[in-house]
Design a protein around this motif. Structure first.
Motif, short mmCIF file in Angstrom:
data_model
loop_
_atom_site.label_atom_id
_atom_site.label_comp_id
_atom_site.label_asym_id
_atom_site.label_seq_id
_atom_site.Cartn_x
_atom_site.Cartn_y
_atom_site.Cartn_z
N ARG A 369 13.37 2.74 7.20
CA ARG A 369 13.86 1.51 6.59
C ARG A 369 14.38 0.55 7.67
O ARG A 369 15.09 0.95 8.59
CB ARG A 369 14.99 1.84 5.61
N GLY A 370 13.99 -0.72 7.59
CA GLY A 370 14.45 -1.72 8.54
C GLY A 370 13.73 -1.70 9.86
O GLY A 370 14.09 -2.43 10.77
N GLU A 371 12.69 -0.88 9.97
CA GLU A 371 11.94 -0.76 11.23
C GLU A 371 10.83 -1.80 11.27
O GLU A 371 10.24 -2.15 10.24
CB GLU A 371 11.35 0.64 11.34
N ILE A 372 10.53 -2.30 12.47
CA ILE A 372 9.32 -3.10 12.69
C ILE A 372 8.30 -2.16 13.33
O ILE A 372 8.51 -1.67 14.44
CB ILE A 372 9.57 -4.31 13.60
N LEU A 519 14.74 -10.72 9.25
CA LEU A 519 14.44 -9.85 8.11
C LEU A 519 14.72 -8.39 8.43
O LEU A 519 15.33 -7.66 7.64
CB LEU A 519 12.98 -10.02 7.68
N ALA A 520 14.29 -7.96 9.61
CA ALA A 520 14.50 -6.56 10.00
C ALA A 520 15.98 -6.24 10.14
O ALA A 520 16.43 -5.14 9.78
CB ALA A 520 13.77 -6.26 11.30
N THR A 525 11.67 -3.67 5.85
CA THR A 525 10.77 -2.92 6.71
C THR A 525 9.51 -3.76 6.94
O THR A 525 8.94 -4.30 6.00
CB THR A 525 10.38 -1.58 6.07
N ILE A 526 9.09 -3.88 8.19
CA ILE A 526 7.96 -4.73 8.56
C ILE A 526 6.84 -3.85 9.14
O ILE A 526 7.07 -3.09 10.09
CB ILE A 526 8.35 -5.78 9.61
N ILE A 527 5.63 -3.98 8.58
CA ILE A 527 4.44 -3.35 9.14
C ILE A 527 3.52 -4.48 9.56
O ILE A 527 3.15 -5.33 8.75
CB ILE A 527 3.71 -2.45 8.11
N VAL A 528 3.13 -4.51 10.83
CA VAL A 528 2.38 -5.65 11.34
C VAL A 528 1.19 -5.20 12.17
O VAL A 528 1.28 -4.23 12.93
CB VAL A 528 3.31 -6.57 12.17
N THR A 529 0.06 -5.89 12.01
CA THR A 529 -1.06 -5.74 12.94
C THR A 529 -1.16 -7.04 13.74
O THR A 529 -0.87 -8.12 13.21
CB THR A 529 -2.40 -5.50 12.21
N THR A 530 -1.55 -6.93 14.99
CA THR A 530 -1.66 -8.12 15.84
C THR A 530 -2.60 -7.85 16.99
O THR A 530 -2.75 -6.71 17.44
CB THR A 530 -0.28 -8.55 16.37
N HIS A 531 -3.24 -8.92 17.48
CA HIS A 531 -4.04 -8.85 18.70
C HIS A 531 -3.31 -9.49 19.87
O HIS A 531 -3.82 -9.50 20.99
CB HIS A 531 -5.39 -9.53 18.51
N PHE A 532 -2.12 -10.06 19.63
CA PHE A 532 -1.27 -10.54 20.72
C PHE A 532 -0.42 -9.36 21.18
O PHE A 532 0.59 -9.03 20.55
CB PHE A 532 -0.37 -11.69 20.26
N MET A 533 -0.81 -8.71 22.27
CA MET A 533 -0.12 -7.48 22.67
C MET A 533 1.33 -7.71 23.06
O MET A 533 2.16 -6.82 22.93
CB MET A 533 -0.88 -6.82 23.83
#
Length: 600
Positions: A369-372, A519-520, A525-533
């Motif tokens: 909970r609360g994790e990115i 927010l975090a 809780t944040i689940i994110v995909t990204t191509h900006f490493m």
């Protein structure tokens, strides 16, 4: 450089469009520039800077309202066809025919450009070799990964040998490995064929590879020059500071970036925070911000100068365009148990198959909970499939998947009511206003009457949105903020973000991640995909997938250490290099395993 040497020459160029409010929008505002041939030249700038409009005018697709524009010595307004006969142009959304194979797409574009039959064989062979598509000539374009599609688009653009290549953000939505390959192709063409390339890009590391860079904003050129020369504007103003062990780098970054009178920019990098101070900043103000931590001077980069120019020259625009999209405690439900370590997402032996193809193979992880939590991987790695299963949009073939205590095999609808989702592409209704979109999606999430209107009004205010603006006409950064606002209307416990910053500029990305940090901190809780490493540095933990398999899982520092095994430990590896190293290690191990199995 004399004007005779310029392959693109603009004098007092202007292009104006009508805006939804009726006020004129000066997309190009009295620009004068000269682009030299035989090299890479970059256009960089925030959303709405005028980069795409300038490229479209250079391609003869838009006519200037005032001033002159010469391309290859031809007045493009008087004879656009003569220009189009000698250039190649790859827009952001290049039109591949997805039902046709790779070779069929090449043949089609060669026919459209009138490429003689006798030169096609050698040209196609060279392009397929450069793009590593030789083994995929019969595969339909629609079944290629995102990176492969971009490379095929570039190959189709180059079926004839142009005198000038125009590229509008060619690597948007492409993973670091594919970006590296794409730029290798461009640099090879420039070196071997002396190709002239004018490219717009949202990536400052790409602009650093160019011989000359134009920094644009609000339809004007703020500065231009070689990357090193531009970067020198930030010399002596860039520092790194390592936060204390109990303070995440993103929290220290948030504190610095909020101090707008003292700090120009701040980003997490390598476990520390990289920041730029204003030249006139007082030592006492800086000391209070970094709480006694010891700042270390560091080498300035092009992105530092870019941010410096934009912050110093566009205070008014920055307040409107990137906004103060802050989530306050009164606007968001503060969840209990923040940081208690209890998982709100549990994944065990997750598998997803499409026929004989395994998109995700036996994946396991937890999210607290609360994790990115960052889900990373090359195009086609299986991360979007994993993402869709986590959101309850796609059933798993096998394995256990639990979200907010609900088993997604039996309670997908109940779980979806407690999550928010921002898709990779703008998924709201473009013909509706901002308020109409929010009211519609609020209703979808079950909000009604007074509660719906309260949430819509509060969300419009906290995200700095114009309620009557037509959604489809908003700049990219604004669209992402609207999508985020819609996903947060019902105050979800988990927010899923699928490449949320793809195609938006560094200014908008900073504001976006400032909101995510808020927010975090309050338990979402944040689940994110990204191509900006570099955005992986904001995450508590990251997972790297490839070919459906988990290659790495841990904190950014743990992932960097895994990638840097056997290397100089004193040298801090950036996340982009770590990502590439881990994926290449995984692929080398998979190849060796396949060979061993074949020999056995």
């Amino acid at each position: 450089m004399s004007e005779r040497e310029a392959i693109v020459l603009a004098r007092d160029l202007r292009k104006t469009f009508a805006s939804p409010t009726g006020d004129p929008l000066h997309a190009i505002n009295d620009i004068s520039l000269q682009v030299r041939g035989g090299r890479l030249t970059a256009l960089v700038g925030p959303d709405g800077a005028g980069k795409t409009t300038l490229l479209r005018m250079a391609a003869g697709l838009l006519k200037p309202d005032a001033g002159t524009l010469e391309v290859l010595g031809i007045d493009v307004a008087k004879d656009p066809q003569a220009v189009q006969d000698r250039i190649s142009y790859m827009p952001q959304r290049f039109g591949l025919y997805e039902d046709l194979g790779v070779q069929e797409n090449l043949d089609l574009y060669a026919d459209l450009h009138g490429v003689p039959r006798q030169v096609r064989r050698e040209r196609f062979s060279r392009l397929l070799h450069m793009t590593d598509l030789t083994d995929f000539v019969h595969r339909p374009a629609g079944k290629l990964s995102g990176g492969m599609k971009q490379k095929l688009g570039l190959a189709c653009t180059l079926v004839r040998s142009p005198d000038l290549l125009l590229l509008d953000e060619p690597s948007v939505g492409v993973d670091p490995l594919s970006r590296r390959e794409l730029w290798k192709i461009l640099q090879q063409l420039v070196q071997e064929e002396e190709l002239s390339v004018l490219v717009s890009t949202a990536y400052m590391d790409e602009a650093e590879r160019c011989a000359h860079v134009y920094v644009m904003s609000e339809g004007s050129v703020l500065a231009d020059g070689p990357p090193d020369e531009l970067a020198s504007r930030a010399r002596g103003l860039t520092f790194m500071v390592a936060p204390t062990a109990d303070t995440p780098a993103r929290d220290q970054q948030a504190r610095l970036i909020d101090a707008r009178a003292t700090i120009i920019d701040a980003v997490p990098k390598g476990g520390s925070v990289h920041y730029i101070r204003y030249p006139e900043a007082q030592p006492g103000d800086l000391n209070r911000l970094i709480s006694g931590l010891q700042p270390v001077p560091c080498q300035e980069e092009l992105e530092d100068a870019f941010m410096m120019m934009l912050r110093q020259s566009q205070h008014q625009r920055e307040a409107v365009e990137t906004g103060d999209a802050r989530i306050t405690t009164s606007d968001t439900v503060v969840r209990k148990g923040v940081g208690d370590g209890k998982p709100v997402i549990v994944v065990r032996d997750l598998v997803r198959k499409f026929g004989d193809f395994t998109a995700v193979a036996s994946t396991s992880f937890d999210v607290a909970r609360g994790e990115i939590f960052g889900l990373l991987g090359p195009n086609g790695a299986g991360k979007t499939t994993t993402f869709r299963m986590l959101c309850g949009l796609l059933p798993a073939s096998s394995g256990h998947l639990e979200v907010v205590g609900l088993d997604l095999r039996r309670a997908r609808a109940q779980a979806r009511a407690r999550i928010g989702y921002v898709s990779q592409k703008f998924a709201l209704y473009g013909n509706l206003s901002v308020r109409e979109n929010l009211e519609f999606f609020g209703g979808v999430y079950g909000l009604r009457g007074r509660r719906l209107q309260e949430r819509v009004s509060a969300t419009i205010e906290q995200f700095g949105l114009a309620p009557n603006a037509i959604s489809g006409l908003l700049p990219g950064g604004y669209k992402q903020r609207l999508a985020m606002a819609a996903a947060l209307l019902h105050q979800p416990e988990i927010l899923f973000l699928d490449e949320p910053t793809s195609g938006i500029d560094p200014l908008a990305r900073r504001a976006f991640w400032r909101t995510i940090t808020s927010l975090a901190q309050q338990g979402v809780t944040i689940i994110v995909t990204t191509h900006f490493m570099e955005e992986a540095e904001y995450c508590d933990r990251i997972a790297i997938q490839d070919a459906g398999k988990m290659l790495a899982l841990g904190t950014p520092q743990q992932v960097r250490e895994q990638a840097g095994q056997g290397r100089d430990a004193s040298r801090q590896m950036d996340m982009n290099s770590a990502f590439i190293a881990i994926v290449e290690q995984g692929r080398a191990e998979a190849t060796a395993s396949h060979r061993s199995e074949a020999l056995a």
